[in-house]
Design a protein around this motif. Structure first.
Motif, PDB file in Angstrom:
ATOM      1  N   ALA A  83      -4.376   1.407   2.504  1.00  0.00           N
ATOM      2  CA  ALA A  83      -3.480   1.686   2.589  1.00  0.00           C
ATOM      3  C   ALA A  83      -3.326   3.495   3.679  1.00  0.00           C
ATOM      4  N   GLY A 132      -3.866   7.496  -0.520  1.00  0.00           N
ATOM      5  CA  GLY A 132      -2.819   7.006  -0.796  1.00  0.00           C
ATOM      6  C   GLY A 132      -3.720   5.709  -1.461  1.00  0.00           C
ATOM      7  N   PRO A 164       0.809  -1.234   0.404  1.00  0.00           N
ATOM      8  CA  PRO A 164      -0.441   0.290   0.064  1.00  0.00           C
ATOM      9  C   PRO A 164       0.836   1.287  -0.399  1.00  0.00           C
TER      10      PRO A 164
END
Length: 454
Positions: free
Chosen positions: A136, A123, A75
């Motif tokens: 993430a 993210g 991630p």
């Protein structure tokens, strides 16, 4: 056939390695389909390395060693929020000084857009080799305090007065400007002003300047007292003669510092020599093209210099210290957190007893109902306090742990009789060292050549 292979999976489930189970296995039986079927039987369905599978089928002896057969996606951490300044620095036609443009502070007008608050990004999620989603970590929002004469609308910042911009690490202001067209003298006297102060001359020994914003001086500073709620910029040098003190919440920049006492909440940046002075910076001391000789330089993160000490072996100290106030604050907050948890536990016991009584009898009297209601409100307040104290502690822990990442960078020479301190650890340099980085490693102060990998 599946027993022919052995699969080794990394702890984070982002990598898998394939080998043969038994050395005596008949590798002529290895096919691409059998490898894929084996991986699927172990749940590996994402990130299978097709080129590796092909190489193994063409060269089965590769299975005697580990082969990276599947790779997941980590991630991606989101970007932190930040402030994007919308104005550019204006040049001053009357001044030739251009050392890193430190004296150029942007002026703004009422209603002018100053900048934009850019939000953090969320993210990008990752995925394991077992096709499982990995969430993430989003970026942190910008922690910016609105200072004086600033208004925010839909993430855009605007000035509410004519003045000069003042930026510190987590605060932005627009301050009015007080100017002195020449040296500070008996006619002007000492200065105390809520905004920015501009002095187009020198500040002699014995005078004081206190500004709520920035102080910029187009001459030199002698043994004077300067204090700024923002930053201090000196186009000339600071010749303190061990008198006076210069402090700023933000940065301090000067051409040189000689026998000065200088403290900055963020960076101290000096073009040439720092000589027999006491410096303390919350972040960095930067003297990358000059020398630090004598005195003591303290920084929270790093110190950069060309040469450290001199051929006369003048005693010179470099320190990376944990702020004692932070340690005291950590102690107080930890005690406060313990108290909150104790009170929360007491409230939970009260709630459990009242809940049990209601379950047993089917009713509560008015006094007990009031107590239960008050308990829920108090518990909610304590939970909020606990979260706030916990976040404050995390900030303090991050600040304390900075010493583990602190370092000294010397591009030229370190001379003998230099003492380097990281917290409670100390090392005295007794020989010449050239082009080195000095930092902590496993509770030991180590020296590495910056021409080598470390």
């Amino acid at each position: 056939m599946s027993d022919m292979f052995r699969l080794k999976v990394a702890k984070d489930s982002l990598q898998a390695f394939l080998t043969v189970e038994e050395k005596e296995s008949d590798l002529s039986l290895v096919t691409e389909q059998k490898i894929i079927s084996f991986l699927e039987s172990r749940g590996v369905t994402f990130g299978i390395q097709g080129e590796t599978v092909k190489n193994i089928t063409e060269n089965p002896e590769l299975l005697y060693n580990e082969n990276l057969i599947a790779v997941g996606n980590k991630p991606l951490i989101g970007n932190d929020g930040f402030l994007k300044i919308a104005i550019t620095e204006e040049s001053d036609a009357n001044q030739e000084f251009n050392y890193r443009n430190v004296i150029k502070i942007p002026s703004v007008q009422t209603g002018q857009k100053i900048g934009s608050i850019i939000p953090p990004t969320s993210g990008i999620n990752g995925k394991t080799i077992f096709n499982q989603e990995l969430n993430a970590v989003p970026g942190k929002p910008l922690k910016l305090r609105m200072g004086k004469n600033i208004v925010e609308k839909d993430g855009q910042l605007y000035a509410t007065i004519d003045g000069q911009l003042s930026l510190t690490e987590n605060k932005i202001n627009v301050f009015p400007v007080f100017e002195v067209n020449g040296d500070l003298d008996l006619k002007t006297g000492n200065i105390t002003f809520i905004g920015n102060v501009v002095i187009r001359g020198n500040v002699p020994t014995g005078y004081s300047v206190h500004a709520g914003g920035d102080i910029k001086i187009f001459g030199m500073v002698e043994g004077a007292d300067l204090n700024a709620g923002g930053s201090i910029y000196v186009s000339g040098g600071i010749a303190g003669s061990n008198r006076g003190k210069i402090t700023a919440v933000g940065d301090i920049q000067a051409s040189y510092i000689n026998q000065g006492h200088v403290e900055a909440g963020h960076n101290i940046e000096v073009k040439s020599t720092i000589l027999h002075s006491f410096l303390k910076a919350g972040n960095q001391v930067l003297c990358s093209s000059g020398n630090v000789i004598g005195g003591c330089c303290t920084a929270g993160v790093s110190i950069h210099t060309l040469n450290l000490g001199n051929e006369m072996h003048s005693k010179t100290e470099i320190c990376f210290n944990v702020d004692l106030q932070l340690l005291e604050q950590e102690k107080l907050l930890t005690h406060q957190l313990d108290q909150i948890k104790t009170e929360t536990e007491k409230l939970k016991i009260i709630a459990e007893k009242l809940t049990e009584k209601y379950r047993t009898t089917g009713s509560l009297n008015s006094q007990e109902l009031t107590l239960l209601k008050r308990q829920k409100i108090t518990e909610s307040q304590l939970n909020t306090q606990e979260l706030e104290v916990f976040e404050q502690l995390q900030e303090i822990y991050r600040a304390i742990n900075k010493i583990e990442q602190s370092y000294l960078l010397v591009n030229g020479t370190i001379y003998p009789n230099v003492t380097i301190t990281f917290g409670k650890y100390k090392r005295i340099i007794n020989s010449l060292n050239k082009a080195v980085k000095i930092h902590m490693n496993n509770k030991e102060i180590v020296i590495h050549s910056i021409n080598k990998s470390y």
